[in-house]
Write an enzyme that holds these catalytic residues in place. Structure first.
Site, PDB file in Angstrom:
ATOM      1  N   HIS A 195      29.609  27.850  63.380  1.00  0.00           N
ATOM      2  CA  HIS A 195      29.376  29.192  62.834  1.00  0.00           C
ATOM      3  C   HIS A 195      28.079  29.782  63.379  1.00  0.00           C
ATOM      4  CE1 HIS A 195      28.498  31.874  59.135  1.00  0.00           C
ATOM      5  NE2 HIS A 195      29.265  32.524  59.982  1.00  0.00           N
TER       6      HIS A 195
ATOM      7  N   ASN B 200      26.666  32.188  54.190  1.00  0.00           N
ATOM      8  CA  ASN B 200      27.455  33.255  53.556  1.00  0.00           C
ATOM      9  C   ASN B 200      27.722  33.008  52.077  1.00  0.00           C
ATOM     10  OD1 ASN B 200      27.545  34.954  55.723  1.00  0.00           O
ATOM     11  ND2 ASN B 200      29.293  33.903  56.644  1.00  0.00           N
TER      12      ASN B 200
ATOM     13  N   GLU C  93      25.587  26.979  62.141  1.00  0.00           N
ATOM     14  CA  GLU C  93      26.017  26.035  61.092  1.00  0.00           C
ATOM     15  C   GLU C  93      27.159  25.208  61.687  1.00  0.00           C
ATOM     16  OE1 GLU C  93      26.189  27.416  56.578  1.00  0.00           O
ATOM     17  OE2 GLU C  93      26.844  29.014  57.887  1.00  0.00           O
TER      18      GLU C  93
ATOM     19  N   SER D 225      33.642  32.603  59.167  1.00  0.00           N
ATOM     20  CA  SER D 225      32.502  32.768  58.255  1.00  0.00           C
ATOM     21  C   SER D 225      32.747  32.073  56.931  1.00  0.00           C
ATOM     22  CB  SER D 225      32.298  34.253  57.943  1.00  0.00           C
ATOM     23  OG  SER D 225      32.029  34.972  59.092  1.00  0.00           O
TER      24      SER D 225
HETATM   25  P1  NAD Z   1      35.390  41.872  65.349  1.00  0.00           P
HETATM   26  O1  NAD Z   1      36.257  42.737  64.514  1.00  0.00           O
HETATM   27  O2  NAD Z   1      34.188  42.471  66.041  1.00  0.00           O
HETATM   28  O3  NAD Z   1      36.254  41.139  66.501  1.00  0.00           O
HETATM   29  C1  NAD Z   1      37.446  40.465  66.246  1.00  0.00           C
HETATM   30  C2  NAD Z   1      38.234  40.434  67.539  1.00  0.00           C
HETATM   31  O4  NAD Z   1      39.367  39.575  67.356  1.00  0.00           O
HETATM   32  C3  NAD Z   1      38.768  41.810  67.954  1.00  0.00           C
HETATM   33  O5  NAD Z   1      38.365  42.109  69.284  1.00  0.00           O
HETATM   34  C4  NAD Z   1      40.277  41.644  67.857  1.00  0.00           C
HETATM   35  O6  NAD Z   1      40.998  42.390  68.826  1.00  0.00           O
HETATM   36  C5  NAD Z   1      40.434  40.138  68.082  1.00  0.00           C
HETATM   37  N1  NAD Z   1      41.707  39.615  67.593  1.00  0.00           N
HETATM   38  C6  NAD Z   1      42.382  39.947  66.453  1.00  0.00           C
HETATM   39  N2  NAD Z   1      43.538  39.256  66.392  1.00  0.00           N
HETATM   40  C7  NAD Z   1      43.589  38.461  67.503  1.00  0.00           C
HETATM   41  C8  NAD Z   1      44.542  37.547  68.003  1.00  0.00           C
HETATM   42  N3  NAD Z   1      45.657  37.278  67.347  1.00  0.00           N
HETATM   43  N4  NAD Z   1      44.279  36.931  69.176  1.00  0.00           N
HETATM   44  C9  NAD Z   1      43.134  37.184  69.862  1.00  0.00           C
HETATM   45  N5  NAD Z   1      42.204  38.062  69.439  1.00  0.00           N
HETATM   46  C10 NAD Z   1      42.430  38.692  68.272  1.00  0.00           C
HETATM   47  O7  NAD Z   1      34.943  40.657  64.402  1.00  0.00           O
HETATM   48  P2  NAD Z   1      33.669  39.691  64.540  1.00  0.00           P
HETATM   49  O8  NAD Z   1      32.549  40.241  63.721  1.00  0.00           O
HETATM   50  O9  NAD Z   1      33.455  39.375  65.988  1.00  0.00           O
HETATM   51  O10 NAD Z   1      34.203  38.404  63.767  1.00  0.00           O
HETATM   52  C11 NAD Z   1      34.966  37.407  64.421  1.00  0.00           C
HETATM   53  C12 NAD Z   1      34.865  36.093  63.659  1.00  0.00           C
HETATM   54  O11 NAD Z   1      33.477  35.716  63.589  1.00  0.00           O
HETATM   55  C13 NAD Z   1      35.363  36.147  62.216  1.00  0.00           C
HETATM   56  O12 NAD Z   1      35.933  34.908  61.894  1.00  0.00           O
HETATM   57  C14 NAD Z   1      34.072  36.385  61.438  1.00  0.00           C
HETATM   58  O13 NAD Z   1      34.168  35.958  60.103  1.00  0.00           O
HETATM   59  C15 NAD Z   1      33.118  35.513  62.226  1.00  0.00           C
HETATM   60  N6  NAD Z   1      31.697  35.844  62.071  1.00  0.00           N
HETATM   61  C16 NAD Z   1      31.294  37.140  61.957  1.00  0.00           C
HETATM   62  C17 NAD Z   1      29.934  37.427  61.815  1.00  0.00           C
HETATM   63  C18 NAD Z   1      29.462  38.849  61.697  1.00  0.00           C
HETATM   64  O14 NAD Z   1      28.295  39.072  61.328  1.00  0.00           O
HETATM   65  N7  NAD Z   1      30.268  39.831  62.013  1.00  0.00           N
HETATM   66  C19 NAD Z   1      28.995  36.382  61.806  1.00  0.00           C
HETATM   67  C20 NAD Z   1      29.435  35.062  61.956  1.00  0.00           C
HETATM   68  C21 NAD Z   1      30.795  34.800  62.076  1.00  0.00           C
END
Ligand code: NAD
Length: 293
Positions: A142, A192, A154, A121
């Site tokens: 993204h 963001n 994005e 993000s």
């Molecule tokens: P989340 O907490 O729902 O999921 C993250 C996952 O990553 C978890 O299942 C965790 O077990 C896993 N993880 C952690 N360490 C790991 C590793 N070393 N190897 C493999 N897996 C691992 O988070 P999310 O909301 O899915 O966010 C994930 C990414 O997407 C982040 O970079 C976030 O910034 C980005 N993102 C989030 C959103 C949002 O609205 N939540 C939107 C766009 C982008």
């Protein structure tokens, strides 16, 4: 361009990872989704099944096509399953140390010409790309949350990203039914950079007692026609992710206007991460969310 993507790897099976796997499989790609936590990998697969079933119920996905799409997805904890992927999309926790450790494991197993995209993000695509053996084949992709429903992707070029890599990923976004926009590699990119300071300001508004959770969310929904209030949206994104993005903005742009609200910090320290942990600015343990302040 003769490069053809057939199999896509996804790292992280949380709310974004499983959404990305969902749309890729639906568009006909073979998908492997990896999570370091085996329970999360299993839960991610179950979530895709439930979300696809919802699309069937809404009449936008044929039951037979759903079964085929689901059968194209595997999930587990083994990086070797990425060996025959043409692209791996990293969508793990928003933490640079975690993402760099993942990239190190990834480049050891993937094909020499495979591309890597990060769904970060906010973190610098140039810096993440430089941590791999292929900065030219590294790009930001993204997606928005929830991935199956949101139209935007994005696409972020790092300083070393090749034009071919950018074009292939842009074309992929269109094949997934999304509308790509191009963003330069500055902290938190476009969406963001604008959205998170607004959410952080909403938390300050709560912290300073200007309004309650309900007043703030109602004011923004009815007063600006936002479909969700900023605190509801923060819970939906995940408060840990919101805080991580504010840290990246604050560190990367060195401007005090990006200072994370101390109340946001406290919620994350308490493990109150929003919907995904059952409590944030709302409590999600009952039938409908209850404001916590
Ligand atoms: P989340 O907490 O729902 O999921 C993250 C996952 O990553 C978890 O299942 C965790 O077990 C896993 N993880 C952690 N360490 C790991 C590793 N070393 N190897 C493999 N897996 C691992 O988070 P999310 O909301 O899915 O966010 C994930 C990414 O997407 C982040 O970079 C976030 O910034 C980005 N993102 C989030 C959103 C949002 O609205 N939540 C939107 C766009 C982008």
């Amino acid at each position: 361009m003769s490069f053809e993507i057939k199999k896509i790897g996804v790292v992280g099976s949380g709310q974004m990872g499983n959404g990305i796997a969902h749309v890729c499989a639906k568009a006909g790609y073979v998908v492997h989704m990896l999570d370091s936590n085996p329970d999360a990998a299993k839960a991610g697969l179950e979530k895709i099944d439930r979300n696809m079933e919802r699309e069937v119920a809404r009449g936008i996905f044929e039951p037979a096509a759903k079964a085929e799409a689901l059968a194209r997805i595997t999930a587990g904890t083994d990086y070797q399953a990425f060996a025959d992927c043409q692209l791996v999309i990293e969508a793990a926790t928003e933490d640079e140390t975690i993402k760099k450790a993942i990239l190190t494991e990834l480049v050891a197993v993937i094909a020499e010409d495979a591309l890597i995209a990060s769904n970060t993000s906010s973190i610098s695509i140039t810096r993440l790309g430089a941590h791999t053996d292929r900065p030219g084949k590294f790009v930001g992709m993204h997606f928005m949350n929830p991935v199956p429903r949101m139209e935007l992707v994005e696409i972020i070029r790092g300083i070393a990203t090749d034009e071919d890599t950018y074009s292939i990923i842009k074309e992929l976004a269109i094949k997934l039914g999304k509308s790509p926009v191009s963003a330069e590699d500055f902290p938190a990119f476009i969406v963001n950079r604008i959205l998170l300071p607004m959410i952080n300001e909403a938390v300050y508004t709560l912290y300073e007692g200007v309004g309650s959770v309900i007043s703030i969310d109602t004011a923004m929904k009815l007063g600006t026609h936002h479909p969700m209030g900023p605190l509801e949206l923060a819970d939906f994104i995940g408060l840990d992710t919101c805080l991580a993005v504010m840290h990246v903005l604050h560190d990367g742009l060195a401007d005090t206007k990006y200072r994370p609200c101390p109340l946001l910090v406290k919620y994350v320290e308490a493990g109150w991460l929003g919907r995904k942990s059952g409590r944030g600015f709302y409590d999600y343990s009952g039938d409908s969310p209850v404001p916590t302040r």
